[in-house]
Design a protein around this motif. Structure first.
Motif, mmCIF file in Angstrom:
data_model
loop_
_atom_site.group_PDB
_atom_site.id
_atom_site.type_symbol
_atom_site.label_atom_id
_atom_site.label_comp_id
_atom_site.label_asym_id
_atom_site.label_seq_id
_atom_site.Cartn_x
_atom_site.Cartn_y
_atom_site.Cartn_z
ATOM 1 N N LEU A 100 -6.425 9.901 5.841
ATOM 2 C CA LEU A 100 -5.418 10.018 4.783
ATOM 3 C C LEU A 100 -6.091 10.162 3.421
ATOM 4 N N GLU B 234 2.268 9.091 -6.254
ATOM 5 C CA GLU B 234 2.706 10.486 -6.129
ATOM 6 C C GLU B 234 3.676 10.849 -7.249
ATOM 7 N N THR C 62 -3.439 5.366 -6.055
ATOM 8 C CA THR C 62 -3.738 5.843 -4.709
ATOM 9 C C THR C 62 -4.909 5.065 -4.133
ATOM 10 N N VAL D 106 -6.632 5.677 7.930
ATOM 11 C CA VAL D 106 -6.626 5.504 6.472
ATOM 12 C C VAL D 106 -7.695 6.393 5.836
ATOM 13 N N GLY E 296 0.819 -1.212 0.000
ATOM 14 C CA GLY E 296 0.000 0.000 0.000
ATOM 15 C C GLY E 296 0.849 1.257 0.000
ATOM 16 N N THR E 297 1.894 1.259 0.815
ATOM 17 C CA THR E 297 2.798 2.410 0.873
ATOM 18 C C THR E 297 3.531 2.585 -0.454
ATOM 19 N N ALA E 298 3.979 1.490 -1.039
ATOM 20 C CA ALA E 298 4.655 1.559 -2.335
ATOM 21 C C ALA E 298 3.718 2.114 -3.407
ATOM 22 N N PHE F 237 -4.503 -0.967 2.366
ATOM 23 C CA PHE F 237 -4.504 -0.653 3.805
ATOM 24 C C PHE F 237 -5.778 -1.152 4.481
ATOM 25 N N LEU G 108 1.224 4.183 -2.928
ATOM 26 C CA LEU G 108 1.048 5.619 -2.687
ATOM 27 C C LEU G 108 2.269 6.420 -3.138
ATOM 28 N N ILE G 109 3.452 5.890 -2.892
ATOM 29 C CA ILE G 109 4.678 6.582 -3.309
ATOM 30 C C ILE G 109 4.760 6.638 -4.831
ATOM 31 N N GLY H 29 -3.689 1.626 -3.226
ATOM 32 C CA GLY H 29 -2.899 1.636 -1.993
ATOM 33 C C GLY H 29 -3.785 1.745 -0.762
#
Length: 183
Positions: free
Chosen positions: A61, A10, A25, A58, A2-4, A32, A6-7, A28
């Motif tokens: 966010l 971006e 997004t 979440v 999930g973090t990957a 989560f 989102l990165i 991701g």
């Protein structure tokens, strides 16, 4: 994962790939939410309180990303996750005050997003999600001893969605259009 997502999303946003940005997004954020659900309901790694706090984080966010990047799709996904969180992280107990207090806070946050970015669909989605949770609770748990709670929150939700579509016209001092009070 999930973090990957989102990165990487971006980076795509900065390169002006808006559709891919919103898709990654959303993916991701969905990862989560899925991890939180499986951690609580399937594997028992986390308790209800921790899982619910994580789900709220979440959702916050998602709403923040949607407003910052003017992405109503991400806001709708955050709303969906927010409305599904009490269902997916439920233990089957009847706790209407906690449930509807959470729904009230979620609605205030999403109505704020809708006002800030003028997203009418977000208000409509909030109304539908609120109605679905309220109807599900009433069908499953309601009895005559809970009339005060039921009436209080139904009146509160009614007022919220009566005022929500009219906030932008009133705050910008423009006349109401016919569709403004329809929700």
């Amino acid at each position: 994962a999930g973090t990957a997502a989102l990165i990487f999303a971006e980076r795509l946003r900065r390169a002006s790939y808006q559709v891919l940005f919103q898709t990654l997004t959303g993916g991701g954020l969905a990862v989560f939410y899925g991890c939180i659900y499986f951690s609580f309901q399937v594997y028992g790694f986390s308790g209800q309180t921790v899982s619910f706090v994580l789900a709220i984080a979440v959702t916050v966010l998602a709403l923040a990303l949607s407003v910052v990047h003017n992405a109503p799709g991400i806001c709708l996904l955050g709303q969906l996750g927010g409305f599904l969180s009490p269902v997916l992280i439920s233990t089957g107990e009847n706790r209407p005050v906690e449930l509807f207090s959470f729904v009230t806070i979620l609605n205030i946050a999403t109505i704020g997003c809708a006002w800030f970015r003028n997203w009418r669909l977000v208000n409509a989605a909030g109304f539908i999600g609120t109605w679905a949770l309220y109807a599900g609770w009433a069908d499953t748990f309601y009895d005559e001893s809970q009339i005060a709670v039921a009436l209080f929150f139904s009146a509160l939700f009614y007022l919220m969605f009566l005022v929500a579509p009219m906030l932008k016209p009133l705050s910008s001092r423009r006349p109401l259009r016919a569709e403004d009070p329809c929700l």
